[in-house]
Design a protein around this motif. Sequence first.
Motif, PDB file in Angstrom:
ATOM      1  N   ARG A  19       0.851  -1.185   0.000  1.00 44.63           N
ATOM      2  CA  ARG A  19       0.000   0.000   0.000  1.00 44.63           C
ATOM      3  C   ARG A  19       0.886   1.234   0.000  1.00 44.63           C
ATOM      4  NH1 ARG A  19      -4.565   2.590   4.047  1.00 44.63           N
ATOM      5  NH2 ARG A  19      -2.729   3.154   5.280  1.00 44.63           N
ATOM      6  N   LEU A  20       0.696   2.040  -1.011  1.00 43.43           N
ATOM      7  CA  LEU A  20       1.415   3.298  -1.114  1.00 43.43           C
ATOM      8  C   LEU A  20       0.565   4.419  -0.527  1.00 43.43           C
ATOM      9  CD1 LEU A  20       2.826   3.074  -4.755  1.00 43.43           C
ATOM     10  CD2 LEU A  20       3.792   2.154  -2.633  1.00 43.43           C
ATOM     11  N   SER A  21       1.234   5.395   0.066  1.00 44.03           N
ATOM     12  CA  SER A  21       0.564   6.574   0.594  1.00 44.03           C
ATOM     13  C   SER A  21       1.199   7.823   0.006  1.00 44.03           C
ATOM     14  CB  SER A  21       0.677   6.629   2.119  1.00 44.03           C
ATOM     15  OG  SER A  21       0.098   5.504   2.723  1.00 44.03           O
ATOM     16  N   ASP A  57     -10.439   6.159 -11.628  1.00 47.05           N
ATOM     17  CA  ASP A  57     -10.115   5.711 -12.967  1.00 47.05           C
ATOM     18  C   ASP A  57      -8.830   4.910 -12.875  1.00 47.05           C
ATOM     19  OD1 ASP A  57      -9.246   7.269 -16.150  1.00 47.05           O
ATOM     20  OD2 ASP A  57     -10.290   5.392 -15.704  1.00 47.05           O
ATOM     21  N   TYR A  58      -8.732   3.850 -13.684  1.00 49.05           N
ATOM     22  CA  TYR A  58      -7.575   2.969 -13.636  1.00 49.05           C
ATOM     23  C   TYR A  58      -7.087   2.647 -15.035  1.00 49.05           C
ATOM     24  CZ  TYR A  58      -9.144   2.073  -8.849  1.00 49.05           C
ATOM     25  OH  TYR A  58      -9.529   2.207  -7.530  1.00 49.05           O
ATOM     26  N   GLY A  64      -8.809  -4.013 -11.315  1.00 50.28           N
ATOM     27  CA  GLY A  64      -9.151  -5.240 -10.620  1.00 50.28           C
ATOM     28  C   GLY A  64      -8.104  -5.695  -9.615  1.00 50.28           C
ATOM     29  N   ARG A  65      -6.916  -5.107  -9.677  1.00 52.79           N
ATOM     30  CA  ARG A  65      -5.846  -5.474  -8.734  1.00 52.79           C
ATOM     31  C   ARG A  65      -5.472  -4.312  -7.818  1.00 52.79           C
ATOM     32  NH1 ARG A  65      -0.891  -6.552 -10.613  1.00 52.79           N
ATOM     33  NH2 ARG A  65      -1.110  -5.245 -12.474  1.00 52.79           N
ATOM     34  N   PHE A  66      -5.529  -3.097  -8.335  1.00 53.07           N
ATOM     35  CA  PHE A  66      -5.163  -1.911  -7.559  1.00 53.07           C
ATOM     36  C   PHE A  66      -6.424  -1.128  -7.192  1.00 53.07           C
ATOM     37  CE2 PHE A  66      -0.614  -1.159  -9.405  1.00 53.07           C
ATOM     38  CZ  PHE A  66      -0.291  -2.480  -9.142  1.00 53.07           C
ATOM     39  N   THR A  67      -6.366  -0.477  -6.034  1.00 52.12           N
ATOM     40  CA  THR A  67      -7.470   0.376  -5.594  1.00 52.12           C
ATOM     41  C   THR A  67      -6.908   1.701  -5.088  1.00 52.12           C
ATOM     42  OG1 THR A  67      -8.785  -1.547  -4.931  1.00 52.12           O
ATOM     43  CG2 THR A  67      -9.452   0.596  -4.073  1.00 52.12           C
ATOM     44  N   VAL A  77      -3.713  10.398  -0.261  1.00 52.80           N
ATOM     45  CA  VAL A  77      -4.240   9.426  -1.222  1.00 52.80           C
ATOM     46  C   VAL A  77      -3.444   8.133  -1.081  1.00 52.80           C
ATOM     47  CG1 VAL A  77      -2.749  10.180  -3.117  1.00 52.80           C
ATOM     48  CG2 VAL A  77      -4.919   9.069  -3.616  1.00 52.80           C
ATOM     49  N   TYR A  78      -4.132   7.035  -1.287  1.00 52.53           N
ATOM     50  CA  TYR A  78      -3.540   5.713  -1.122  1.00 52.53           C
ATOM     51  C   TYR A  78      -3.666   4.912  -2.412  1.00 52.53           C
ATOM     52  CZ  TYR A  78      -4.292   7.050   3.743  1.00 52.53           C
ATOM     53  OH  TYR A  78      -4.310   7.718   4.939  1.00 52.53           O
ATOM     54  N   LEU A  79      -2.746   3.976  -2.590  1.00 48.44           N
ATOM     55  CA  LEU A  79      -2.848   3.017  -3.684  1.00 48.44           C
ATOM     56  C   LEU A  79      -2.608   1.631  -3.098  1.00 48.44           C
ATOM     57  CD1 LEU A  79      -3.258   2.767  -6.769  1.00 48.44           C
ATOM     58  CD2 LEU A  79      -0.763   2.621  -6.958  1.00 48.44           C
ATOM     59  N   GLN A  80      -3.679   0.880  -2.977  1.00 45.63           N
ATOM     60  CA  GLN A  80      -3.579  -0.499  -2.513  1.00 45.63           C
ATOM     61  C   GLN A  80      -3.302  -1.379  -3.718  1.00 45.63           C
ATOM     62  OE1 GLN A  80      -3.765  -1.865   0.683  1.00 45.63           O
ATOM     63  NE2 GLN A  80      -3.152  -3.747  -0.357  1.00 45.63           N
TER      64      GLN A  80
END
Length: 117
Positions: A19-21, A57-58, A64-67, A77-80
Amino acid sequence: QVQLVESGGGLVQAGGSLRLSCAASGRTFGYMGWFRQAPGKERIFVASITGPGGNTDYSDSVKGRFTISRDNAKNTVYLQMNSLKPEDTAVYSCAAKQLRWTGYTHWGQGTQVTVSS
């Protein structure tokens, strides 16, 4: 002074998660996003999210893999990232802008994500 500071990168095995922040300071933005740049390749769009409605938007490669999500109270903002693949290896950068029809105006320094096979 406006700053975007990323954290959360690292080394993970294929199939794992990270998980990125990205913490923004100095002001709030209408749109925030994540981009990545693999060695020898151009920087590409990964995901974005709007402030008011939280619309996301992705890119097809991560759908389907990242949120992507955001905490407006923390201006973060986060990137799971789940089900990571070796081809996800890149420097991931956070970006921000106020208006929908402009390019991103503020960028973070980037954080390395390495996925081993």
